[in-house]
Scaffold this motif. Structure first.
Motif, PDB file in Angstrom:
ATOM      1  N   ALA A  45       0.830  -1.197   0.000  1.00 42.22           N
ATOM      2  CA  ALA A  45       0.000   0.000   0.000  1.00 42.22           C
ATOM      3  C   ALA A  45       0.866   1.250   0.000  1.00 42.22           C
ATOM      4  CB  ALA A  45      -0.906  -0.002   1.233  1.00 42.22           C
ATOM      5  N   ALA A  46       0.427   2.254  -0.711  1.00 34.68           N
ATOM      6  CA  ALA A  46       1.168   3.511  -0.764  1.00 34.68           C
ATOM      7  C   ALA A  46       1.173   4.148   0.620  1.00 34.68           C
ATOM      8  CB  ALA A  46       0.533   4.450  -1.778  1.00 34.68           C
ATOM      9  N   PRO A  47       2.319   4.691   1.055  1.00 35.45           N
ATOM     10  CA  PRO A  47       2.378   5.297   2.387  1.00 35.45           C
ATOM     11  C   PRO A  47       1.543   6.568   2.433  1.00 35.45           C
ATOM     12  CG  PRO A  47       4.382   5.769   1.157  1.00 35.45           C
ATOM     13  CD  PRO A  47       3.592   4.792   0.327  1.00 35.45           C
ATOM     14  N   SER A  48       0.952   6.819   3.573  1.00 37.14           N
ATOM     15  CA  SER A  48       0.194   8.058   3.736  1.00 37.14           C
ATOM     16  C   SER A  48       1.175   9.194   4.005  1.00 37.14           C
ATOM     17  CB  SER A  48      -0.789   7.933   4.898  1.00 37.14           C
ATOM     18  OG  SER A  48      -0.105   7.600   6.095  1.00 37.14           O
ATOM     19  N   ALA A  49       0.811  10.392   3.593  1.00 32.50           N
ATOM     20  CA  ALA A  49       1.695  11.546   3.768  1.00 32.50           C
ATOM     21  C   ALA A  49       1.838  11.871   5.250  1.00 32.50           C
ATOM     22  CB  ALA A  49       1.136  12.737   3.012  1.00 32.50           C
ATOM     23  N   PRO A  50       3.067  12.107   5.724  1.00 36.54           N
ATOM     24  CA  PRO A  50       3.245  12.469   7.139  1.00 36.54           C
ATOM     25  C   PRO A  50       2.547  13.790   7.452  1.00 36.54           C
ATOM     26  CG  PRO A  50       5.339  11.920   6.094  1.00 36.54           C
ATOM     27  CD  PRO A  50       4.338  12.053   4.997  1.00 36.54           C
ATOM     28  N   LYS A  51       2.089  13.928   8.672  1.00 40.68           N
ATOM     29  CA  LYS A  51       1.426  15.149   9.083  1.00 40.68           C
ATOM     30  C   LYS A  51       2.462  16.153   9.582  1.00 40.68           C
ATOM     31  CE  LYS A  51      -2.971  12.951  10.333  1.00 40.68           C
ATOM     32  NZ  LYS A  51      -3.947  12.705  11.425  1.00 40.68           N
ATOM     33  N   THR A  52       2.389  17.362   9.067  1.00 41.72           N
ATOM     34  CA  THR A  52       3.272  18.435   9.506  1.00 41.72           C
ATOM     35  C   THR A  52       2.536  19.757   9.349  1.00 41.72           C
ATOM     36  OG1 THR A  52       5.348  19.611   9.072  1.00 41.72           O
ATOM     37  CG2 THR A  52       4.304  18.523   7.193  1.00 41.72           C
ATOM     38  N   ASP A  53       2.830  20.701  10.229  1.00 38.87           N
ATOM     39  CA  ASP A  53       2.201  22.011  10.102  1.00 38.87           C
ATOM     40  C   ASP A  53       3.071  22.992   9.321  1.00 38.87           C
ATOM     41  OD1 ASP A  53       4.195  22.446  11.936  1.00 38.87           O
ATOM     42  OD2 ASP A  53       2.893  23.158  13.542  1.00 38.87           O
ATOM     43  N   ILE A  54       4.126  22.482   8.674  1.00 40.29           N
ATOM     44  CA  ILE A  54       4.958  23.316   7.811  1.00 40.29           C
ATOM     45  C   ILE A  54       4.319  23.356   6.426  1.00 40.29           C
ATOM     46  CG2 ILE A  54       7.229  23.591   6.733  1.00 40.29           C
ATOM     47  CD1 ILE A  54       8.390  22.068   9.175  1.00 40.29           C
ATOM     48  N   PRO A  55       3.887  24.517   5.954  1.00 40.21           N
ATOM     49  CA  PRO A  55       3.222  24.590   4.651  1.00 40.21           C
ATOM     50  C   PRO A  55       4.140  24.137   3.519  1.00 40.21           C
ATOM     51  CG  PRO A  55       2.872  26.616   5.902  1.00 40.21           C
ATOM     52  CD  PRO A  55       3.924  25.834   6.628  1.00 40.21           C
ATOM     53  N   PRO A  56       3.605  23.422   2.536  1.00 44.75           N
ATOM     54  CA  PRO A  56       4.417  22.999   1.384  1.00 44.75           C
ATOM     55  C   PRO A  56       5.075  24.202   0.706  1.00 44.75           C
ATOM     56  CG  PRO A  56       2.274  21.915   1.362  1.00 44.75           C
ATOM     57  CD  PRO A  56       2.205  22.960   2.435  1.00 44.75           C
ATOM     58  N   GLY A  57       6.329  24.015   0.319  1.00 40.40           N
ATOM     59  CA  GLY A  57       7.045  25.081  -0.371  1.00 40.40           C
ATOM     60  C   GLY A  57       7.646  26.135   0.538  1.00 40.40           C
ATOM     61  N   SER A  58       7.573  25.942   1.851  1.00 40.14           N
ATOM     62  CA  SER A  58       8.080  26.963   2.781  1.00 40.14           C
ATOM     63  C   SER A  58       9.605  27.022   2.803  1.00 40.14           C
ATOM     64  CB  SER A  58       7.573  26.688   4.205  1.00 40.14           C
ATOM     65  OG  SER A  58       6.174  26.770   4.276  1.00 40.14           O
ATOM     66  N   LEU A  59      10.257  25.857   2.745  1.00 37.43           N
ATOM     67  CA  LEU A  59      11.712  25.820   2.860  1.00 37.43           C
ATOM     68  C   LEU A  59      12.347  26.304   1.552  1.00 37.43           C
ATOM     69  CD1 LEU A  59      14.115  25.062   4.680  1.00 37.43           C
ATOM     70  CD2 LEU A  59      14.019  22.750   3.704  1.00 37.43           C
ATOM     71  N   PRO A  60      13.097  27.394   1.591  1.00 35.48           N
ATOM     72  CA  PRO A  60      13.700  27.932   0.366  1.00 35.48           C
ATOM     73  C   PRO A  60      14.650  26.935  -0.294  1.00 35.48           C
ATOM     74  CG  PRO A  60      13.792  29.555   2.125  1.00 35.48           C
ATOM     75  CD  PRO A  60      13.367  28.259   2.748  1.00 35.48           C
ATOM     76  N   GLN A  61      14.806  27.107  -1.595  1.00 38.89           N
ATOM     77  CA  GLN A  61      15.714  26.268  -2.373  1.00 38.89           C
ATOM     78  C   GLN A  61      16.733  27.146  -3.090  1.00 38.89           C
ATOM     79  OE1 GLN A  61      13.696  23.574  -5.030  1.00 38.89           O
ATOM     80  NE2 GLN A  61      12.602  22.532  -3.375  1.00 38.89           N
ATOM     81  N   GLY A  62      17.833  26.534  -3.445  1.00 39.86           N
ATOM     82  CA  GLY A  62      18.843  27.171  -4.275  1.00 39.86           C
ATOM     83  C   GLY A  62      19.246  26.183  -5.352  1.00 39.86           C
ATOM     84  N   LYS A  63      20.177  26.569  -6.188  1.00 37.74           N
ATOM     85  CA  LYS A  63      20.591  25.676  -7.272  1.00 37.74           C
ATOM     86  C   LYS A  63      22.102  25.450  -7.270  1.00 37.74           C
ATOM     87  CE  LYS A  63      17.035  25.929 -10.830  1.00 37.74           C
ATOM     88  NZ  LYS A  63      16.777  26.130 -12.277  1.00 37.74           N
ATOM     89  N   ILE A  64      22.471  24.225  -7.573  1.00 30.53           N
ATOM     90  CA  ILE A  64      23.846  23.888  -7.912  1.00 30.53           C
ATOM     91  C   ILE A  64      23.776  23.278  -9.298  1.00 30.53           C
ATOM     92  CG2 ILE A  64      25.859  22.477  -7.385  1.00 30.53           C
ATOM     93  CD1 ILE A  64      25.186  22.677  -4.446  1.00 30.53           C
ATOM     94  N   GLY A  65      24.381  23.960 -10.255  1.00 27.21           N
ATOM     95  CA  GLY A  65      24.165  23.559 -11.641  1.00 27.21           C
ATOM     96  C   GLY A  65      22.705  23.784 -11.975  1.00 27.21           C
ATOM     97  N   LYS A  66      22.070  22.762 -12.508  1.00 30.80           N
ATOM     98  CA  LYS A  66      20.652  22.854 -12.846  1.00 30.80           C
ATOM     99  C   LYS A  66      19.762  22.182 -11.805  1.00 30.80           C
ATOM    100  CE  LYS A  66      21.523  22.978 -17.839  1.00 30.80           C
ATOM    101  NZ  LYS A  66      21.265  22.313 -19.157  1.00 30.80           N
ATOM    102  N   VAL A  67      20.362  21.761 -10.698  1.00 29.76           N
ATOM    103  CA  VAL A  67      19.628  21.012  -9.674  1.00 29.76           C
ATOM    104  C   VAL A  67      19.101  21.960  -8.594  1.00 29.76           C
ATOM    105  CG1 VAL A  67      19.729  19.132  -8.007  1.00 29.76           C
ATOM    106  CG2 VAL A  67      21.132  19.023 -10.089  1.00 29.76           C
ATOM    107  N   SER A  68      17.810  21.898  -8.331  1.00 24.27           N
ATOM    108  CA  SER A  68      17.205  22.686  -7.258  1.00 24.27           C
ATOM    109  C   SER A  68      17.286  21.904  -5.957  1.00 24.27           C
ATOM    110  CB  SER A  68      15.739  23.005  -7.589  1.00 24.27           C
ATOM    111  OG  SER A  68      15.655  23.861  -8.717  1.00 24.27           O
ATOM    112  N   LEU A  69      17.840  22.545  -4.945  1.00 33.84           N
ATOM    113  CA  LEU A  69      18.122  21.873  -3.679  1.00 33.84           C
ATOM    114  C   LEU A  69      17.573  22.678  -2.513  1.00 33.84           C
ATOM    115  CD1 LEU A  69      21.829  21.467  -4.668  1.00 33.84           C
ATOM    116  CD2 LEU A  69      20.326  19.507  -4.411  1.00 33.84           C
ATOM    117  N   SER A  70      16.980  22.004  -1.558  1.00 38.49           N
ATOM    118  CA  SER A  70      16.549  22.678  -0.341  1.00 38.49           C
ATOM    119  C   SER A  70      17.774  23.222   0.382  1.00 38.49           C
ATOM    120  CB  SER A  70      15.776  21.707   0.560  1.00 38.49           C
ATOM    121  OG  SER A  70      16.507  20.519   0.791  1.00 38.49           O
TER     122      SER A  70
END
Length: 344
Positions: A45-70
């Protein structure tokens, strides 16, 4: 073991023989399971999404090359059991006993739910991470450390092996780089490794604990896509006293002298590191920011971001992930106008 074997045999006989049983003993569920097995479609069975009160997309990302990284990575040490626990002999065993496969999966699911999309990885930790990635619609990205040598074919083989396993970014193992430079290794071998990684289409980094590493790379035009360099303050109880610090002293413990390094310090000159990295126009992934658990993340994360780190690695158990992400969010906001520009 005998009990497990007997139960497995019983279940196997029961399932495989179900077609011969009378309808009175065959349930709809058994029929469905048998049909799925025959078609090779039985899946967990597919795992259920963990519960968190951190809104999706909150943690900023940067890039190394073409890769987007938290901006915050999870470290792989707690999976591999490299505890850096000074003289505590039980810590490594405790870490690996706690971090079962199921717990690793749970931890990585929580990381992704909180916005962490990358794990720093020693190649020895690939089996569990590969299994996790194959079982998830969104795999976690991997920044993998490798060993290298002056033998081009051996380094190329090491690089290719990690690319084939799915490495997102590759860099030289910090301890390996330190040992290589400490023993008079040629900077050309590091440059060769960087070019071999780039040739595979993967961002290439150089790792190390010593400030000599980025200084030498910049001086000799090695041209990595990023650096993985330690950064932590020396304001904690077990830090080696300044007058006893020696370059590369973290490479060998000295349990006979309490004033010397004994698995307790990895950035002997934080002020000099901060000052030099201000001149480096490449992404900097800082590690050992908590000095392996000696510095509270409430102090360690702001210190690293404020003083120039573009990304940081933090070893985290599942019960620390949400709290650490929230600390990182606050630290990143506070460091928005720091002195060193953001790279990546």
């Amino acid at each position: 073991m005998a009990e497990k074997t007997d139960r497995r045999c019983f279940l196997a006989r029961g399932i495989l023989g179900a077609g011969a049983l009378s309808a009175a003993y065959t349930s709809i569920e058994e029929d469905t399971l048998l049909a799925a097995m025959e078609e090779g479609k039985a899946q967990p069975a597919a795992p259920s999404a963990p519960k968190t009160d951190i809104p999706p997309g909150s943690l900023p990302q940067g890039k190394i090359g073409k890769v987007s990284l938290s901006r915050l990575f999870i470290g792989g040490n707690l999976i591999g059991g490299w505890a850096h626990a000074r003289d505590l002999m039980y810590a490594s065993k405790l870490f690996t006993s706690y971090n079962t496969e199921a717990k690793v999966f749970e931890t990585l699911d929580l990381c992704q739910a909180c916005g962490i999309n990358t794990i720093q990885l020693d190649p020895l930790c690939w089996p569990v991470v590969s299994k996790y990635n194959k079982s998830r619609s969104t795999p976690i990205q991997t920044m993998v450390c490798i060993t290298f040598s002056e033998d081009k074919s051996k380094t190329a083989e090491a690089v290719k092996r990690q690319v084939d396993l799915g490495a997102t970014l590759i860099y030289s193992h910090g301890g390996m780089t330190d040992a290589f430079m400490m023993n008079g290794g040629k900077i050309d071998a590091i440059a060769q490794m960087v070019e071999l990684i780039k040739a595979e289409g993967v961002p290439a980094g150089v790792g190390g604990h010593s400030l000599n590493m980025p200084i030498a790379c910049e001086k000799h035009g090695v041209n990595p896509d990023f650096y993985v360099k330690t950064l932590h303050s020396d304001g904690y109880w077990s830090a080696t006293p300044k007058e006893y610090r020696q370059e590369y002293d973290w490479m060998g413990g000295n349990p006979g002298d309490h004033n010397r390094n004994y698995d307790n310090m990895w950035c002997n000159n934080p002020e000099e590191t901060i000052a030099f990295m201000e001149s480096v126009q490449r992404p900097w992934v800082a590690f050992k920011v908590m000095a392996a658990g000696a510095i509270n993340p409430n102090m360690a994360f702001p210190y690293a971001y404020r003083n120039g780190a573009d990304f940081i690695i933090a070893g985290m158990f599942d019960f620390q992930v949400e709290a650490d992400v929230k600390i990182a969010l606050n630290a990143l906001r506070a460091a928005r106008n720091r002195k060193r520009p953001w790279y990546g």
